[in-house]
Design a protein around this motif. Structure first.
Motif, PDB file in Angstrom:
ATOM      1  N   UNK A  83       0.843  -1.181   0.000  1.00 37.96           N
ATOM      2  CA  UNK A  83       0.000   0.000   0.000  1.00 37.96           C
ATOM      3  C   UNK A  83       0.880   1.233   0.000  1.00 37.96           C
ATOM      4  N   UNK A  84       0.227   2.394   0.036  1.00 41.44           N
ATOM      5  CA  UNK A  84       0.973   3.640  -0.056  1.00 41.44           C
ATOM      6  C   UNK A  84       1.799   3.917   1.191  1.00 41.44           C
ATOM      7  N   UNK A  85       1.417   3.344   2.342  1.00 43.12           N
ATOM      8  CA  UNK A  85       2.114   3.657   3.587  1.00 43.12           C
ATOM      9  C   UNK A  85       2.712   2.427   4.256  1.00 43.12           C
ATOM     10  N   UNK A  86       2.993   1.390   3.488  1.00 44.47           N
ATOM     11  CA  UNK A  86       3.591   0.181   4.058  1.00 44.47           C
ATOM     12  C   UNK A  86       4.790  -0.244   3.219  1.00 44.47           C
ATOM     13  N   UNK A  87       5.638  -1.055   3.824  1.00 49.02           N
ATOM     14  CA  UNK A  87       6.737  -1.659   3.067  1.00 49.02           C
ATOM     15  C   UNK A  87       6.159  -2.853   2.319  1.00 49.02           C
ATOM     16  N   UNK A  88       6.192  -2.783   1.015  1.00 52.59           N
ATOM     17  CA  UNK A  88       5.513  -3.789   0.211  1.00 52.59           C
ATOM     18  C   UNK A  88       6.238  -5.135   0.248  1.00 52.59           C
ATOM     19  N   UNK A  89       5.444  -6.198   0.177  1.00 49.09           N
ATOM     20  CA  UNK A  89       5.994  -7.545   0.081  1.00 49.09           C
ATOM     21  C   UNK A  89       6.698  -7.670  -1.271  1.00 49.09           C
ATOM     22  N   UNK A  90       7.916  -8.197  -1.321  1.00 48.15           N
ATOM     23  CA  UNK A  90       8.628  -8.331  -2.598  1.00 48.15           C
ATOM     24  C   UNK A  90       7.834  -9.168  -3.595  1.00 48.15           C
ATOM     25  N   UNK A  91       8.068  -8.926  -4.871  1.00 47.03           N
ATOM     26  CA  UNK A  91       7.313  -9.608  -5.926  1.00 47.03           C
ATOM     27  C   UNK A  91       7.392 -11.124  -5.787  1.00 47.03           C
ATOM     28  N   UNK A  92       8.578 -11.633  -5.523  1.00 50.10           N
ATOM     29  CA  UNK A  92       8.756 -13.081  -5.461  1.00 50.10           C
ATOM     30  C   UNK A  92       7.997 -13.713  -4.300  1.00 50.10           C
ATOM     31  N   UNK A  93       7.710 -12.912  -3.256  1.00 46.27           N
ATOM     32  CA  UNK A  93       7.027 -13.448  -2.070  1.00 46.27           C
ATOM     33  C   UNK A  93       5.522 -13.206  -2.104  1.00 46.27           C
ATOM     34  N   UNK A  94       5.023 -12.554  -3.140  1.00 45.35           N
ATOM     35  CA  UNK A  94       3.597 -12.249  -3.185  1.00 45.35           C
ATOM     36  C   UNK A  94       2.743 -13.459  -3.560  1.00 45.35           C
TER      37      UNK A  94
END
Length: 377
Positions: A83-94
């Protein structure tokens, strides 16, 4: 002493709700803005349809994590991915599977190794990964093709390998970006059948972006219409495509959409004078705006003008002069000068018997049972 940097909340720290795919997002790229919210159940397929440039690919890219969000968030199975205010989960871990028009297989690897790539990347051993890959190739009808490289496969076979590779990685959600568009009719039908067969067994949310209403009808339970970066309609397939709200959706569904004012509970008069009546009351309010929908092929055509019916046009009868003729599958599409927004399709044999040409006078008629009416919001 300098102040400690502000800590951004990691996605895994956020509370989770037990849902399928939920995406509420805003993305601004250049002069384009996408503002959309979609929700897909854990064993549901949602079809997203829209014209070129409406934001369909941006929507998928934002959910997959390729496009950063300006506002909003994405959750799958209650897990906050970004989201706009979180550290995003890396693509490989999504754990999001993405299948597009091109198979994008590794050209130097065999079909078996392409499919085994996902399990191997997730830590599964070589032997077990190959066994899983062989099982998936068998499920998509490619048993015996394990050693072939992509260049030795047809386009349809490559897409089957790509589907097997995507599913072998055990995705938590599947995004389908017009995966059948580049295939011939037979190969596309086979791919639709495979996706339909696996959707229930997988029990994961699927988001299908397509231009083809057949994809939506065969695979999805609900449809969402995206135009200019916003959702303009969403609901069951039968309602969204069966009685479209906009001319674009009507064109996509292959039906005529006529807007006007209700004369009574079951009758609508359009601005051009066309009066359409349904067989059953549709809950219309006299004087309120309403719409009528019918299939172009449901209209009966005869030579000559429709007979006069006093001062008012008779419901479901109208006349017109041919303004344009276009070929369609197995027939001819007629557009009359008096009603340019209404298309009428006639079979080839009927077109020959009518001796169609520009300027010819024709009488049109449609049965009330073939007309659908609805109040306009």
């Amino acid at each position: 002493m300098s102040a400690a940097p502000e800590r951004r909340t990691d996605a895994s720290d956020r509370p989770a709700s037990d849902t399928g795919l939920v995406a509420e997002l805003e993305v601004e790229r250049g002069g384009f803005r996408l503002d959309a919210a979609v929700s897909v159940g854990p064993d549901e397929v949602l079809a997203v349809l829209g014209p070129n440039g409406s934001g369909k690919s941006t929507l998928l890219g934002a959910i997959a994590g390729h496009v950063p969000l300006d506002r909003g968030e994405v959750r799958i199975g209650g897990r906050l991915l970004g989201g706009a205010d979180v550290r995003e989960v890396p693509l490989a871990a999504r754990r999001i599977g993405l299948l597009g028009q091109q198979a994008l297989l590794f050209p130097h690897l065999s079909a078996l190794e392409n499919v085994a790539f996902g399990p191997r990347a997730q830590g599964t051993g070589r032997r077990e990964s190959r066994a899983e890959a062989a099982a998936w190739l068998d499920r998509v009808g490619l048993a015996g093709f394990e050693r072939r490289r992509p260049a030795e496969l047809s386009g349809g076979q490559q897409q089957r390998v790509a589907l097997a590779r995507t599913l072998a990685a055990k995705p938590a959600a599947l995004l389908l970006d017009e995966p059948f568009a580049a295939l011939d009719v037979e190969a596309a039908a086979g791919m639709r059948r495979l996706v339909r067969e696996h959707r229930t067994a997988l029990g994961i949310p699927m988001l299908l972006v397509t231009h083809d209403p057949l994809d939506a009808l065969v695979l999805a339970g609900r449809a969402a219409i995206l135009q200019a970066g916003r959702l303009v309609d969403e609901g069951p397939i039968a309602r969204v495509l069966g009685h479209p709200r906009t001319p674009f959706i009507a064109a996509l569904a292959g039906v005529d959409l006529v807007e006007g004012v209700a004369l009574d509970e079951a009758t609508v008069r359009a601005s051009g004078g066309l009066v359409l009546r349904a067989a059953e009351p549709a809950g219309l309010v006299p004087g309120a705006r309403a719409s009528a929908v019918f299939a172009p092929g449901a209209v009966h055509v005869a030579p000559g003008a429709a007979p006069a019916r006093g001062g008012d046009a008779e419901a479901n009868h109208w006349s017109g002069t041919v303004a344009s003729l276009e070929p369609t599958g197995g027939g001819v599409r007629i557009v009359a000068a008096e009603h340019p927004g209404v298309a009428v399709d006639v079979p080839t044999a009927a077109a020959v018997a009518l001796d169609l040409e520009a300027g010819a006078a024709l009488a049109f008629r449609i049965e009330a049972a073939d007309v659908s009416l609805r109040p306009l919001d």
